[in-house]
Design a protein around this motif. Sequence first.
Motif, PDB file in Angstrom:
ATOM      1  N   LEU A  81       0.834  -1.209   0.000  1.00  0.00           N
ATOM      2  CA  LEU A  81       0.000   0.000   0.000  1.00  0.00           C
ATOM      3  C   LEU A  81       0.868   1.260   0.000  1.00  0.00           C
ATOM      4  CD1 LEU A  81      -2.826  -1.102   2.454  1.00  0.00           C
ATOM      5  CD2 LEU A  81      -3.077  -0.628   0.007  1.00  0.00           C
ATOM      6  N   ALA A  82       1.955   1.213   0.762  1.00  0.00           N
ATOM      7  CA  ALA A  82       2.864   2.364   0.781  1.00  0.00           C
ATOM      8  C   ALA A  82       3.506   2.559  -0.596  1.00  0.00           C
ATOM      9  CB  ALA A  82       3.938   2.164   1.848  1.00  0.00           C
ATOM     10  N   GLU A  83       3.889   1.446  -1.247  1.00  0.00           N
ATOM     11  CA  GLU A  83       4.490   1.565  -2.573  1.00  0.00           C
ATOM     12  C   GLU A  83       3.466   2.044  -3.605  1.00  0.00           C
ATOM     13  OE1 GLU A  83       6.993  -0.989  -5.865  1.00  0.00           O
ATOM     14  OE2 GLU A  83       6.934  -1.718  -3.790  1.00  0.00           O
ATOM     15  N   LEU A  84       2.229   1.597  -3.479  1.00  0.00           N
ATOM     16  CA  LEU A  84       1.180   2.062  -4.392  1.00  0.00           C
ATOM     17  C   LEU A  84       0.987   3.571  -4.247  1.00  0.00           C
ATOM     18  CD1 LEU A  84      -1.045   1.345  -6.451  1.00  0.00           C
ATOM     19  CD2 LEU A  84      -2.577   1.002  -4.505  1.00  0.00           C
ATOM     20  N   ASN A  85       1.001   4.035  -3.019  1.00  0.00           N
ATOM     21  CA  ASN A  85       0.885   5.473  -2.770  1.00  0.00           C
ATOM     22  C   ASN A  85       2.070   6.223  -3.393  1.00  0.00           C
ATOM     23  OD1 ASN A  85      -0.503   7.675  -1.588  1.00  0.00           O
ATOM     24  ND2 ASN A  85       0.989   7.698   0.072  1.00  0.00           N
ATOM     25  N   ASN A  86       3.250   5.636  -3.274  1.00  0.00           N
ATOM     26  CA  ASN A  86       4.455   6.233  -3.858  1.00  0.00           C
ATOM     27  C   ASN A  86       4.350   6.289  -5.382  1.00  0.00           C
ATOM     28  OD1 ASN A  86       7.156   7.277  -3.855  1.00  0.00           O
ATOM     29  ND2 ASN A  86       7.874   5.224  -4.403  1.00  0.00           N
ATOM     30  N   ILE A  87       3.873   5.207  -5.982  1.00  0.00           N
ATOM     31  CA  ILE A  87       3.713   5.172  -7.444  1.00  0.00           C
ATOM     32  C   ILE A  87       2.723   6.255  -7.877  1.00  0.00           C
ATOM     33  CG2 ILE A  87       2.731   3.800  -9.343  1.00  0.00           C
ATOM     34  CD1 ILE A  87       3.866   1.308  -7.878  1.00  0.00           C
ATOM     35  N   GLN A  88       1.627   6.358  -7.142  1.00  0.00           N
ATOM     36  CA  GLN A  88       0.577   7.308  -7.490  1.00  0.00           C
ATOM     37  C   GLN A  88       1.098   8.747  -7.488  1.00  0.00           C
ATOM     38  OE1 GLN A  88      -2.729   7.198  -4.767  1.00  0.00           O
ATOM     39  NE2 GLN A  88      -3.963   8.622  -5.975  1.00  0.00           N
ATOM     40  N   GLY A 160      -2.981   4.177 -28.021  1.00  0.00           N
ATOM     41  CA  GLY A 160      -4.275   4.836 -27.971  1.00  0.00           C
ATOM     42  C   GLY A 160      -5.193   4.324 -26.871  1.00  0.00           C
ATOM     43  N   THR A 161      -4.729   3.339 -26.080  1.00  0.00           N
ATOM     44  CA  THR A 161      -5.562   2.831 -24.991  1.00  0.00           C
ATOM     45  C   THR A 161      -5.544   3.842 -23.860  1.00  0.00           C
ATOM     46  OG1 THR A 161      -5.009   0.564 -25.548  1.00  0.00           O
ATOM     47  CG2 THR A 161      -5.876   0.944 -23.351  1.00  0.00           C
ATOM     48  N   THR A 162      -6.706   4.224 -23.402  1.00  0.00           N
ATOM     49  CA  THR A 162      -6.778   5.148 -22.266  1.00  0.00           C
ATOM     50  C   THR A 162      -7.347   4.399 -21.076  1.00  0.00           C
ATOM     51  OG1 THR A 162      -8.956   5.885 -22.971  1.00  0.00           O
ATOM     52  CG2 THR A 162      -7.067   7.189 -23.693  1.00  0.00           C
ATOM     53  N   ILE A 163      -6.647   4.496 -20.007  1.00  0.00           N
ATOM     54  CA  ILE A 163      -7.073   3.847 -18.764  1.00  0.00           C
ATOM     55  C   ILE A 163      -7.129   4.911 -17.686  1.00  0.00           C
ATOM     56  CG2 ILE A 163      -6.506   2.095 -17.042  1.00  0.00           C
ATOM     57  CD1 ILE A 163      -4.935   0.630 -19.229  1.00  0.00           C
ATOM     58  N   GLU A 164      -8.231   4.946 -16.974  1.00  0.00           N
ATOM     59  CA  GLU A 164      -8.397   5.920 -15.892  1.00  0.00           C
ATOM     60  C   GLU A 164      -7.545   5.463 -14.711  1.00  0.00           C
ATOM     61  OE1 GLU A 164      -9.309   9.184 -14.079  1.00  0.00           O
ATOM     62  OE2 GLU A 164     -10.260   8.824 -16.015  1.00  0.00           O
ATOM     63  N   LEU A 165      -6.448   6.187 -14.458  1.00  0.00           N
ATOM     64  CA  LEU A 165      -5.496   5.771 -13.421  1.00  0.00           C
ATOM     65  C   LEU A 165      -6.126   5.730 -12.032  1.00  0.00           C
ATOM     66  CD1 LEU A 165      -2.179   7.483 -14.521  1.00  0.00           C
ATOM     67  CD2 LEU A 165      -2.634   5.046 -14.321  1.00  0.00           C
ATOM     68  N   SER A 166      -7.033   6.657 -11.751  1.00  0.00           N
ATOM     69  CA  SER A 166      -7.637   6.663 -10.409  1.00  0.00           C
ATOM     70  C   SER A 166      -8.414   5.371 -10.159  1.00  0.00           C
ATOM     71  CB  SER A 166      -8.558   7.873 -10.236  1.00  0.00           C
ATOM     72  OG  SER A 166      -9.632   7.810 -11.157  1.00  0.00           O
ATOM     73  N   ARG A 167      -9.043   4.828 -11.213  1.00  0.00           N
ATOM     74  CA  ARG A 167      -9.774   3.565 -11.071  1.00  0.00           C
ATOM     75  C   ARG A 167      -8.810   2.397 -10.892  1.00  0.00           C
ATOM     76  NH1 ARG A 167     -13.974   4.908 -15.899  1.00  0.00           N
ATOM     77  NH2 ARG A 167     -15.348   6.269 -14.693  1.00  0.00           N
ATOM     78  N   VAL A 168      -7.713   2.430 -11.637  1.00  0.00           N
ATOM     79  CA  VAL A 168      -6.693   1.376 -11.499  1.00  0.00           C
ATOM     80  C   VAL A 168      -6.148   1.367 -10.071  1.00  0.00           C
ATOM     81  CG1 VAL A 168      -4.391   0.633 -12.227  1.00  0.00           C
ATOM     82  CG2 VAL A 168      -6.047   1.419 -13.928  1.00  0.00           C
ATOM     83  N   ILE A 169      -5.851   2.545  -9.558  1.00  0.00           N
ATOM     84  CA  ILE A 169      -5.284   2.654  -8.203  1.00  0.00           C
ATOM     85  C   ILE A 169      -6.299   2.194  -7.161  1.00  0.00           C
ATOM     86  CG2 ILE A 169      -4.521   4.326  -6.463  1.00  0.00           C
ATOM     87  CD1 ILE A 169      -3.121   5.771  -8.888  1.00  0.00           C
ATOM     88  N   LYS A 170      -7.550   2.589  -7.330  1.00  0.00           N
ATOM     89  CA  LYS A 170      -8.581   2.175  -6.377  1.00  0.00           C
ATOM     90  C   LYS A 170      -8.768   0.659  -6.392  1.00  0.00           C
ATOM     91  CE  LYS A 170     -13.224   3.052  -4.773  1.00  0.00           C
ATOM     92  NZ  LYS A 170     -14.501   3.722  -4.968  1.00  0.00           N
ATOM     93  N   ALA A 171      -8.820   0.074  -7.582  1.00  0.00           N
ATOM     94  CA  ALA A 171      -8.992  -1.383  -7.693  1.00  0.00           C
ATOM     95  C   ALA A 171      -7.777  -2.117  -7.127  1.00  0.00           C
ATOM     96  CB  ALA A 171      -9.226  -1.768  -9.145  1.00  0.00           C
ATOM     97  N   SER A 172      -6.600  -1.605  -7.417  1.00  0.00           N
ATOM     98  CA  SER A 172      -5.370  -2.233  -6.903  1.00  0.00           C
ATOM     99  C   SER A 172      -5.317  -2.146  -5.387  1.00  0.00           C
ATOM    100  CB  SER A 172      -4.139  -1.563  -7.502  1.00  0.00           C
ATOM    101  OG  SER A 172      -4.166  -1.664  -8.901  1.00  0.00           O
ATOM    102  N   ARG A 173      -5.655  -0.979  -4.857  1.00  0.00           N
ATOM    103  CA  ARG A 173      -5.681  -0.800  -3.403  1.00  0.00           C
ATOM    104  C   ARG A 173      -6.690  -1.776  -2.771  1.00  0.00           C
ATOM    105  NH1 ARG A 173      -5.889   4.570  -3.084  1.00  0.00           N
ATOM    106  NH2 ARG A 173      -3.658   4.703  -2.705  1.00  0.00           N
ATOM    107  N   PHE A 174      -7.835  -1.934  -3.404  1.00  0.00           N
ATOM    108  CA  PHE A 174      -8.858  -2.854  -2.898  1.00  0.00           C
ATOM    109  C   PHE A 174      -8.314  -4.278  -2.871  1.00  0.00           C
ATOM    110  CE2 PHE A 174     -12.455  -5.701  -3.180  1.00  0.00           C
ATOM    111  CZ  PHE A 174     -13.350  -5.167  -2.256  1.00  0.00           C
TER     112      PHE A 174
END
Length: 199
Positions: A81-88, A160-174
């Motif tokens: 979780l700390a590393e995910l926060n760092n990546i974000q 051209g693929t667009t991914i909403e990073l906030s959703r990726v981070i939320k799902a990963s955190r979950f």
Amino acid sequence: MLPSLAQLLPQQPLQPPQGQPDPVQQLLAQLHDPALPDAIGLWPLAIGWWLALFIGVTAITILVIKTVQHKKRSLYRKLALAELNNIQHNEPAHKQIFAINSLLKRAFFSAYPSLRNEMGGTYGEHWKALLFNTCALHKLTIEEQGALIHITGEAKYQPGTTIELSRVIKASRFWIKHHKTYSTAQLKPITERCLPGAV
């Protein structure tokens, strides 16, 4: 007519003859207070107290051991979780998807080290299936699930693929917070479902 009992009994109590001690008083003088036993001390402890002490110490020891084991087992979650926060906050946006996918793999193999050798190279559909079968990701929104599916598969490499990073981070955190822990025996049917022929 016969005399009544009250008439026969003397009206005054009998007095001892003059100069002799009263026998009742003599008997009363011989009486002493009863001897009381010594107060019951705390030491040595009775068997019941030893048993209660043993049970209490054993329960506390087990509780401490379980708490330490749980903290050790959950340490990788905190670190991830700390590393995910760092990546974000510190990685450029175009690198975040790859860094998060890599982080999820490291967290996955920290949670299930017995799968590291046989499934270390898993990607795409199989990798997605492992994530979804080890956590209740259906609790996330469809968009958040879709974002996680995108980063686990080939879509992240497509131009051209667009991914909403906030959703990726939320799902990963979950997933990091809520994935289940399984024994090796419990993992076997999951891995057979996700990667047939791998086990």
